[in-house]
Design an enzyme around this catalytic site. Structure first.
Site, short mmCIF file in Angstrom:
data_model
loop_
_atom_site.label_atom_id
_atom_site.label_comp_id
_atom_site.label_asym_id
_atom_site.label_seq_id
_atom_site.Cartn_x
_atom_site.Cartn_y
_atom_site.Cartn_z
CB SER A 150 -0.90 -0.01 1.24
OG SER A 150 -1.86 1.02 1.12
CD GLU A 151 -0.66 3.65 -3.49
OE1 GLU A 151 -0.63 2.42 -3.30
OE2 GLU A 151 -1.54 4.20 -4.18
CG ASN A 152 -1.01 4.16 3.02
OD1 ASN A 152 -1.01 3.14 2.33
ND2 ASN A 152 -1.57 4.20 4.20
N GLY A 153 2.47 3.38 2.76
CA GLY A 153 3.60 3.00 3.58
C GLY A 153 3.60 1.65 4.26
CB SER A 169 6.14 4.13 0.26
OG SER A 169 5.13 3.30 -0.24
#
Lengths: 244, 222
Positions: free
Chosen positions: B45-48, B87
């Site tokens: 998940s690219e938020n981290g 990320s």
């Protein structure tokens, strides 16, 4: 060197036209009480820098800044979740400057780390390239992206000590550790303020040197409750059984 | 079967065991429900975070654990969390094997448009989020979209009309009717649904394509 401050005192110093960075991602890891105070103060013509906009559907975190038309320019990777911002765009009251998310964070990292800019291939051949310098290095093309900084950065953390060392929790750190480095005045809103020495040095996510002020946000219990209400209201968690 | 369901099932077959995978929002999110047995992937998940799991039950959620859509998630054993710079280092640095992204339009040159719709003169929404980084950094980029819009106009085009997210970045295009591989010489039709012939597909597709000698029926199972 006690950095604990009252949020009201800090927000009182913010002037119209200020450039403000907010940590957080769609409300998660966002300095919610700081945003509320800035909304209440009513400062205008703000440049707001946030990686994305409000929690989907609006009405939470950053959204009131847009419905109040307090933001003149928004520097972000995504704004589509916030109906209030779309309305402001349509009305001509808001300019949005888009960067790819990875470029957005690196521009801020560059500002905080004393770099002159970032070379990235992301965005080549798209609208993102417009007006930017392009460099060829070893046969590859890159865009030159300039550093991005702010007057204020408001970050959200789990705990901070009175020296401003911030401990993050879970996936809510997102942009916070990076934006903490790139403002003239960084404010850490945390769920709990503790004495120096209570945070294990290996758990410090933002060293206190970056932080000018520590303010009390929601308590850990209230913080959990805020998101439970939000997620139940928006159908992301099953609603609790109604009491008989 | 609903078009979106078919697309999600077919797209899941693009994933291989052990891959690091980033699924976009909308149709791609549903891909996670159809990953074949024996295929274990690491979802980002690219938020981290890496290795997130399903939505928690009420009472099991954590205010500090959410995905890039702001929704509560769980973390699986082996998960890791990190800031946005890390990320996107993972994404841009070539450490994501496959990304599956929804698209507004795709074209025969491998371009994808999925970030900008005009809301006012010269103003666009919603924004690219992490999509430009993903199409530039992931080793394999798969676009999923319905073959035509609500008015029946093809969304698989000779050339995208909306602002593009990336130029020549697509490897595979999946609609509810067909699967195309993107090659240096253009699109190759590799799979087609049973009730449609390649000529019938041409009639509803703006893009040019050639038919693979190995053309097979549209697959919904491994």
């Amino acid at each position: 060197m006690n950095k604990v401050r009252q949020l009201d005192d800090i927000v009182a110093g913010i002037e119209d036209g200020a450039t403000i960075m907010f940590g957080g991602f769609l409300g998660v890891g966002s300095p919610l009480r700081s945003i509320e105070k800035i909304v209440a103060k009513g400062v205008r013509d703000l440049t707001v820098i946030s990686v994305v906009n409000s929690y989907p559907g609006g009405g939470f975190d950053l959204a009131p800044l847009f419905s109040n038309r307090q933001v003149r320019r928004f520097v972000t990777a995504h704004t589509g979740t916030c109906p209030e911002a779309i309305e402001a765009m349509k009305a001509g009251d808001l300019d949005v400057e888009f960067y790819p998310m990875g470029t957005w964070i690196e521009k801020i990292r560059a500002a905080g780390a004393g770099l002159g800019g970032v070379l990235t291939p992301i965005g080549l051949g798209t609208l993102v390239e417009d007006g930017k310098q392009r460099l060829e290095i070893d046969g590859r093309s890159y865009l030159v992206e300039m550093p991005l900084r702010a007057d204020y950065a408001f970050i959200a953390g789990h705990r901070a000590d009175t020296l401003g060392n911030v401990e993050y929790r879970g996936v809510s750190l997102n942009s916070n550790p990076v934006i903490a480095t790139a403002a003239d005045f960084t404010v850490a809103e945390v769920n709990e303020i503790v004495e120096v020495g209570e945070i294990d040095p290996s758990r410090v996510g933002t060293p206190g040197v970056f932080v000018k002020a520590v303010v009390q946000g929601d308590s850990p219990t209230e913080h959990q409750a805020v998101f439970e209400r939000l997620w139940v209201r928006t159908g992301r968690l099953a609603a609790p059984a109604t009491a008989a | 079967m609903e078009a979106k369901d078919a697309i999600a099932r077919r797209a899941a077959l693009e994933l291989a065991d052990g891959e690091v995978v980033n699924l976009g929002f909308g149709m791609p999110t549903a891909v996670a429900n159809h990953i074949p047995e024996g295929v274990d992937v690491i979802l980002q998940s690219e938020n981290g975070c890496l290795m997130f799991g399903p939505t928690p039950a009420l009472g099991e959620q954590d205010a500090d654990v959410a995905n890039a859509g702001g929704q509560p998630i769980t973390l699986l054993p082996g998960a890791s969390i990190f800031d946005l710079a890390t990320s996107f280092g993972i994404i841009r640095g070539g450490h994501v094997d496959t990304t599956i992204l929804g698209a507004l339009e795709v074209d025969q040159e491998g371009c994808i448009a999925n970030w900008a719709m005009p809301v006012a003169p010269g103003k666009y929404s919603p924004g690219m989020g992490g999509a430009m980084d993903l199409v530039g950094g992931a080793r394999k980029v798969v676009a999923v979209l319905q073959h035509a819009d609500k008015k029946g106009r093809s969304k698989v085009l000779k050339k995208c009309t909306l602002p593009i997210t990336g130029k020549g970045v697509l490897k595979t295009i999946i609609t509810e009717k067909a699967v195309f591989e993107v090659t240096p010489t253009g699109l190759v039709l590799t799979e087609i649904v049973a009730d449609t012939t390649p000529d019938e597909l041409r009639a509803i597709t703006d893009a040019d394509f050639v038919v693979s000698p190995d053309l097979c029926e549209y697959r919904l199972h491994a």
